[in-house]
Design a protein around this motif. Structure first.
Motif, PDB file in Angstrom:
ATOM      1  N   PRO A  16       0.826  -1.215   0.000  1.00  0.00           N
ATOM      2  CA  PRO A  16       0.000   0.000   0.000  1.00  0.00           C
ATOM      3  C   PRO A  16       0.859   1.263   0.000  1.00  0.00           C
ATOM      4  O   PRO A  16       1.989   1.255   0.479  1.00  0.00           O
ATOM      5  CB  PRO A  16      -0.784  -0.087   1.321  1.00  0.00           C
ATOM      6  CG  PRO A  16      -0.443  -1.380   1.961  1.00  0.00           C
ATOM      7  CD  PRO A  16       0.774  -1.936   1.285  1.00  0.00           C
ATOM      8  N   GLY A  22      -3.787   1.344  -1.811  1.00  0.00           N
ATOM      9  CA  GLY A  22      -3.893   2.290  -0.693  1.00  0.00           C
ATOM     10  C   GLY A  22      -4.761   1.692   0.394  1.00  0.00           C
ATOM     11  O   GLY A  22      -4.667   0.500   0.705  1.00  0.00           O
ATOM     12  N   GLY A  23      -5.620   2.537   0.921  1.00  0.00           N
ATOM     13  CA  GLY A  23      -6.455   2.123   2.045  1.00  0.00           C
ATOM     14  C   GLY A  23      -7.314   0.902   1.751  1.00  0.00           C
ATOM     15  O   GLY A  23      -7.529   0.057   2.617  1.00  0.00           O
ATOM     16  N   ARG A 229      -0.259   7.974  -0.904  1.00  0.00           N
ATOM     17  CA  ARG A 229       0.156   8.150  -2.299  1.00  0.00           C
ATOM     18  C   ARG A 229       0.324   9.638  -2.606  1.00  0.00           C
ATOM     19  O   ARG A 229      -0.475  10.462  -2.172  1.00  0.00           O
ATOM     20  CB  ARG A 229      -0.881   7.515  -3.216  1.00  0.00           C
ATOM     21  CG  ARG A 229      -0.728   6.016  -3.247  1.00  0.00           C
ATOM     22  CD  ARG A 229      -1.841   5.374  -3.981  1.00  0.00           C
ATOM     23  NE  ARG A 229      -3.050   5.347  -3.187  1.00  0.00           N
ATOM     24  CZ  ARG A 229      -4.229   4.944  -3.654  1.00  0.00           C
ATOM     25  NH1 ARG A 229      -4.346   4.573  -4.897  1.00  0.00           N
ATOM     26  NH2 ARG A 229      -5.281   4.919  -2.865  1.00  0.00           N
ATOM     27  N   LYS A 234      -4.473  14.397  -2.461  1.00  0.00           N
ATOM     28  CA  LYS A 234      -4.052  14.303  -1.056  1.00  0.00           C
ATOM     29  C   LYS A 234      -3.254  15.538  -0.611  1.00  0.00           C
ATOM     30  O   LYS A 234      -2.904  15.647   0.558  1.00  0.00           O
ATOM     31  CB  LYS A 234      -3.251  13.021  -0.826  1.00  0.00           C
ATOM     32  CG  LYS A 234      -4.135  11.770  -0.876  1.00  0.00           C
ATOM     33  CD  LYS A 234      -3.443  10.568  -0.346  1.00  0.00           C
ATOM     34  CE  LYS A 234      -4.348   9.355  -0.372  1.00  0.00           C
ATOM     35  NZ  LYS A 234      -5.324   9.345   0.754  1.00  0.00           N
ATOM     36  N   PRO A 294       7.592   4.227  -0.316  1.00  0.00           N
ATOM     37  CA  PRO A 294       6.594   3.604   0.551  1.00  0.00           C
ATOM     38  C   PRO A 294       7.266   2.713   1.594  1.00  0.00           C
ATOM     39  O   PRO A 294       8.273   2.075   1.309  1.00  0.00           O
ATOM     40  CB  PRO A 294       5.758   2.752  -0.409  1.00  0.00           C
ATOM     41  CG  PRO A 294       6.121   3.158  -1.764  1.00  0.00           C
ATOM     42  CD  PRO A 294       7.409   3.888  -1.728  1.00  0.00           C
ATOM     43  N   ARG A 295       6.723   2.698   2.768  1.00  0.00           N
ATOM     44  CA  ARG A 295       7.286   1.917   3.869  1.00  0.00           C
ATOM     45  C   ARG A 295       6.311   0.832   4.301  1.00  0.00           C
ATOM     46  O   ARG A 295       5.097   1.000   4.210  1.00  0.00           O
ATOM     47  CB  ARG A 295       7.556   2.828   5.081  1.00  0.00           C
ATOM     48  CG  ARG A 295       8.459   4.011   4.793  1.00  0.00           C
ATOM     49  CD  ARG A 295       9.865   3.563   4.512  1.00  0.00           C
ATOM     50  NE  ARG A 295      10.769   4.711   4.384  1.00  0.00           N
ATOM     51  CZ  ARG A 295      12.010   4.605   3.921  1.00  0.00           C
ATOM     52  NH1 ARG A 295      12.486   3.445   3.546  1.00  0.00           N
ATOM     53  NH2 ARG A 295      12.778   5.668   3.820  1.00  0.00           N
ATOM     54  N   ARG A 297       4.496  -1.637   7.227  1.00  0.00           N
ATOM     55  CA  ARG A 297       3.679  -1.144   8.342  1.00  0.00           C
ATOM     56  C   ARG A 297       4.451  -0.954   9.653  1.00  0.00           C
ATOM     57  O   ARG A 297       4.285   0.073  10.300  1.00  0.00           O
ATOM     58  CB  ARG A 297       2.440  -2.031   8.489  1.00  0.00           C
ATOM     59  CG  ARG A 297       1.833  -2.181   7.090  1.00  0.00           C
ATOM     60  CD  ARG A 297       0.515  -2.741   6.971  1.00  0.00           C
ATOM     61  NE  ARG A 297      -0.544  -1.989   7.587  1.00  0.00           N
ATOM     62  CZ  ARG A 297      -0.965  -0.782   7.199  1.00  0.00           C
ATOM     63  NH1 ARG A 297      -0.386  -0.163   6.187  1.00  0.00           N
ATOM     64  NH2 ARG A 297      -1.971  -0.208   7.806  1.00  0.00           N
ATOM     65  N   LEU A 300       6.404   2.157   9.309  1.00  0.00           N
ATOM     66  CA  LEU A 300       5.500   3.312   9.282  1.00  0.00           C
ATOM     67  C   LEU A 300       5.123   3.725  10.703  1.00  0.00           C
ATOM     68  O   LEU A 300       5.036   4.916  11.018  1.00  0.00           O
ATOM     69  CB  LEU A 300       4.246   2.900   8.507  1.00  0.00           C
ATOM     70  CG  LEU A 300       3.516   3.939   7.699  1.00  0.00           C
ATOM     71  CD1 LEU A 300       4.460   4.752   6.855  1.00  0.00           C
ATOM     72  CD2 LEU A 300       2.470   3.253   6.828  1.00  0.00           C
ATOM     73  N   GLU A 317     -11.377  12.520   0.965  1.00  0.00           N
ATOM     74  CA  GLU A 317     -10.806  11.353   1.647  1.00  0.00           C
ATOM     75  C   GLU A 317     -11.976  10.500   2.121  1.00  0.00           C
ATOM     76  O   GLU A 317     -12.786  10.965   2.928  1.00  0.00           O
ATOM     77  CB  GLU A 317      -9.979  11.844   2.851  1.00  0.00           C
ATOM     78  CG  GLU A 317      -9.031  10.853   3.463  1.00  0.00           C
ATOM     79  CD  GLU A 317      -7.817  10.521   2.601  1.00  0.00           C
ATOM     80  OE1 GLU A 317      -7.672   9.346   2.245  1.00  0.00           O
ATOM     81  OE2 GLU A 317      -7.017  11.431   2.282  1.00  0.00           O
ATOM     82  N   LEU A 321      -7.375   6.216   6.688  1.00  0.00           N
ATOM     83  CA  LEU A 321      -6.751   5.258   7.607  1.00  0.00           C
ATOM     84  C   LEU A 321      -5.501   5.848   8.243  1.00  0.00           C
ATOM     85  O   LEU A 321      -5.199   5.605   9.412  1.00  0.00           O
ATOM     86  CB  LEU A 321      -6.384   3.961   6.867  1.00  0.00           C
ATOM     87  CG  LEU A 321      -7.545   3.109   6.356  1.00  0.00           C
ATOM     88  CD1 LEU A 321      -7.003   1.844   5.698  1.00  0.00           C
ATOM     89  CD2 LEU A 321      -8.490   2.742   7.493  1.00  0.00           C
ATOM     90  N   VAL A 322      -4.753   6.639   7.447  1.00  0.00           N
ATOM     91  CA  VAL A 322      -3.510   7.224   7.941  1.00  0.00           C
ATOM     92  C   VAL A 322      -3.770   8.046   9.217  1.00  0.00           C
ATOM     93  O   VAL A 322      -2.997   7.982  10.177  1.00  0.00           O
ATOM     94  CB  VAL A 322      -2.868   8.091   6.828  1.00  0.00           C
ATOM     95  CG1 VAL A 322      -1.893   9.103   7.385  1.00  0.00           C
ATOM     96  CG2 VAL A 322      -2.181   7.182   5.811  1.00  0.00           C
ATOM     97  N   GLU A 325      -4.193   5.591  12.086  1.00  0.00           N
ATOM     98  CA  GLU A 325      -2.920   4.936  12.435  1.00  0.00           C
ATOM     99  C   GLU A 325      -2.048   5.886  13.257  1.00  0.00           C
ATOM    100  O   GLU A 325      -1.429   5.492  14.248  1.00  0.00           O
ATOM    101  CB  GLU A 325      -2.194   4.499  11.148  1.00  0.00           C
ATOM    102  CG  GLU A 325      -2.915   3.365  10.417  1.00  0.00           C
ATOM    103  CD  GLU A 325      -2.479   3.220   8.960  1.00  0.00           C
ATOM    104  OE1 GLU A 325      -1.586   3.968   8.510  1.00  0.00           O
ATOM    105  OE2 GLU A 325      -3.040   2.351   8.260  1.00  0.00           O
TER     106      GLU A 325
HETATM  107  N1  UDP Z   1       0.599   3.105   3.462  1.00  0.00           N
HETATM  108  C1  UDP Z   1       1.646   2.216   3.676  1.00  0.00           C
HETATM  109  N2  UDP Z   1       2.922   2.610   3.353  1.00  0.00           N
HETATM  110  C2  UDP Z   1       3.193   3.843   2.823  1.00  0.00           C
HETATM  111  C3  UDP Z   1       2.124   4.738   2.605  1.00  0.00           C
HETATM  112  C4  UDP Z   1       0.848   4.345   2.939  1.00  0.00           C
HETATM  113  O1  UDP Z   1       1.443   1.096   4.151  1.00  0.00           O
HETATM  114  O2  UDP Z   1       4.349   4.142   2.571  1.00  0.00           O
HETATM  115  C5  UDP Z   1      -0.771   2.711   3.872  1.00  0.00           C
HETATM  116  C6  UDP Z   1      -1.231   3.508   5.083  1.00  0.00           C
HETATM  117  O3  UDP Z   1      -0.653   2.972   6.252  1.00  0.00           O
HETATM  118  C7  UDP Z   1      -2.731   3.368   5.015  1.00  0.00           C
HETATM  119  C8  UDP Z   1      -2.996   3.247   3.505  1.00  0.00           C
HETATM  120  O4  UDP Z   1      -1.737   3.008   2.875  1.00  0.00           O
HETATM  121  O5  UDP Z   1      -3.157   2.207   5.691  1.00  0.00           O
HETATM  122  C9  UDP Z   1      -3.605   4.498   2.936  1.00  0.00           C
HETATM  123  O6  UDP Z   1      -4.934   4.556   3.338  1.00  0.00           O
HETATM  124  P1  UDP Z   1      -5.772   5.898   3.451  1.00  0.00           P
HETATM  125  O7  UDP Z   1      -7.161   5.531   3.863  1.00  0.00           O
HETATM  126  O8  UDP Z   1      -5.074   6.881   4.333  1.00  0.00           O
HETATM  127  O9  UDP Z   1      -5.740   6.521   1.974  1.00  0.00           O
HETATM  128  P2  UDP Z   1      -6.233   5.903   0.552  1.00  0.00           P
HETATM  129  O10 UDP Z   1      -5.055   5.222  -0.031  1.00  0.00           O
HETATM  130  O11 UDP Z   1      -7.363   4.981   0.820  1.00  0.00           O
HETATM  131  O12 UDP Z   1      -6.632   7.100  -0.229  1.00  0.00           O
END
Ligand code: UDP
Length: 429
Positions: A16, A22-23, A229, A234, A294-295, A297, A300, A317, A321-322, A325
């Motif tokens: 992700p 992503g989320g 992303r 965003k 990207p990292r 979990r 992160l 949005e 999830l960010v 977290e």
């Molecule tokens: N995420 C991740 N590594 C990264 C960047 C993002 O694992 O380097 C994950 C983040 O922890 C979250 C998800 O990607 O769980 C993004 O979800 P969010 O609902 O914030 O945004 P979406 O991608 O759904 O627009």
């Protein structure tokens, strides 16, 4: 119970925070695991994007990913994917027919593309379609970032069709439930609100100084964090502009300021990192800005723990999830008051919600958190408590109730014309 989840455009096995992942990917992995722990067998069907993928891959005990050939290998644009819905649907039906393992009890479509395949699949199997939209085109189109193209008509029509025909629609928040009714004419009785969660084993509060050390940052660093992303929607540029404004307001912070943008390219934002680097230079803060890949979990979680604040200035949005977290790790969130963020963040307690995208407003909130460590810590503590109420286990329980109610309603629907509302009535009851 056996559930077929459809995730055509992105695989739960993808990292992700980059590309189309992503989320939603996080959501599917987490609920599949938690449902499987409750004895539900979950198969997630996704499109095979490279040769040599196994037909079935292990996700967790009781949960698998099934790769379906549909269209050419490689990443495809969402509009291109719409052209491959027919082979995807066929692939799902064929995989099920070849299993000899009994039938599925429900189909759960994720995003409109999979939902469209799900309508046909669920109809063919005589089971309910439960649909999560994840984002809504009509809502997104109302708050586009400058220069972003609106979502196409084919998606709007697809979502319209799903709002009318899915047995149950799953919304992240009451706000989204209202949008499904208001913008798509969905019957509110067929919409269930099931909030997403956070992995409370990975995203835990911890020693901030140790986290800063592990990231190679000085103990007195003021770390402003963006995770996700890198795309216009965003608005990482708002964070950079806010950081520059912050330095004008409080020049003494210059030596301590670090702005980390963690995340990769999104499908639609190929030029974004270069634009951000240019912007950092033109704002005179290039030395403070780190654009990071990207990292995973656990790593992160270290970033969140180390941060002074996580900034989520998105134009739109669906949940965020960010933000959750970050709070689970004890770090306040400064976020735009859009979409699911007012649910994800307890405004004034665990973070600050801001109307609009004026960098000055973000800078003011960030300055308070940077200059008043006690305020940051108090908000961080409130965030831990707020996030504790959002667990993936609760999400899985909510979905399970929805599947059961939809199955009961679908049976009733098959028996007579008045039946289709029964699913949500049973769910609500
Ligand atoms: N995420 C991740 N590594 C990264 C960047 C993002 O694992 O380097 C994950 C983040 O922890 C979250 C998800 O990607 O769980 C993004 O979800 P969010 O609902 O914030 O945004 P979406 O991608 O759904 O627009």
């Amino acid at each position: 119970m056996r559930v077929a989840m459809l995730s055509m455009h992105t695989s739960p096995l993808d990292q992700p925070g980059t590309g189309d992942a992503g989320g939603m990917n996080v959501y599917i992995v987490e609920v599949a695991k938690r449902l499987a722990e409750r004895g539900v067998q979950v198969d997630v069907f996704t499109r095979a994007t490279r040769p040599g993928l196994p037909p079935v891959a292990h996700l967790a005990p009781g949960a698998a990913v099934r790769h379906v050939a549909a269209g050419p290998f490689g990443a495809l644009d969402k509009l291109d994917l719409a052209r491959h819905l027919c082979p995807f649907t066929f692939g799902v039906l064929r995989a099920e027919a070849g299993q000899h393992m009994g039938h599925y009890d429900a189909v759960h479509g994720h995003y409109w593309l999979s939902g469209r395949a799900g309508l046909a699949v669920a109809h063919r199997w005589g089971v309910p379609l439960v649909q999560s939209m994840h984002t809504l085109a009509r809502v997104k189109n109302q708050s586009l970032a400058e220069g972003d193209a609106p979502e196409p008509e084919v998606r709007v029509r697809g979502e319209d069709q799903l709002a009318r025909h899915a047995d149950l629609l799953v919304a992240n928040t009451h706000d989204e439930a209202g949008q499904l009714a208001g913008h798509y004419g969905a019957d509110p009785g067929r919409v269930a609100v099931v909030p997403p969660g956070v992995d409370l084993d990975v995203f835990t509060p911890g020693d901030r100084a140790a986290a800063l050390r592990r990231l190679g940052l000085p103990a007195d660093a003021v770390l402003l964090l963006f995770v996700g992303r890198v795309q216009r929607l965003k608005a990482p540029d708002v964070l950079l502009r806010a950081a520059a404004r912050l330095l004008e307001r409080a020049p003494s912070l210059r030596r301590r300021l670090v702005v980390s943008v963690v995340g990769g390219l999104s499908g639609s934002g190929t030029a974004e990192p270069r634009r951000l680097a240019d912007l950092a230079r033109s704002l005179g803060i290039a030395d403070a800005v780190r654009l990071e890949p990207p990292r995973g979990r656990p790593e992160l979680a270290e970033y969140y723990r180390a941060a002074t604040a996580t900034v989520v200035p998105s134009y739109s949005e669906s949940f965020g999830l960010v933000a959750v977290e970050s709070q689970a790790c004890g770090t306040p969130v400064v976020a735009a008051r859009v979409g699911g963020l007012p649910t994800a963040v307890a405004d004034g307690a665990s973070g600050v919600l801001i109307d609009g995208h004026d960098p000055e407003d973000y800078a003011r909130a960030l300055q308070a958190l940077a200059e008043r460590p006690a305020l940051r810590d108090a908000m961080g503590e409130a965030g831990v408590a707020h996030a504790a109420g959002l667990s993936w286990s609760a999400t899985a329980e909510g979905l399970l109730r929805g599947y059961r109610a939809a199955a009961a309603g679908a049976t009733a629907a098959a028996a007579g014309p008045a039946g289709s509302g029964a699913a949500a009535e049973a769910w609500a009851g």
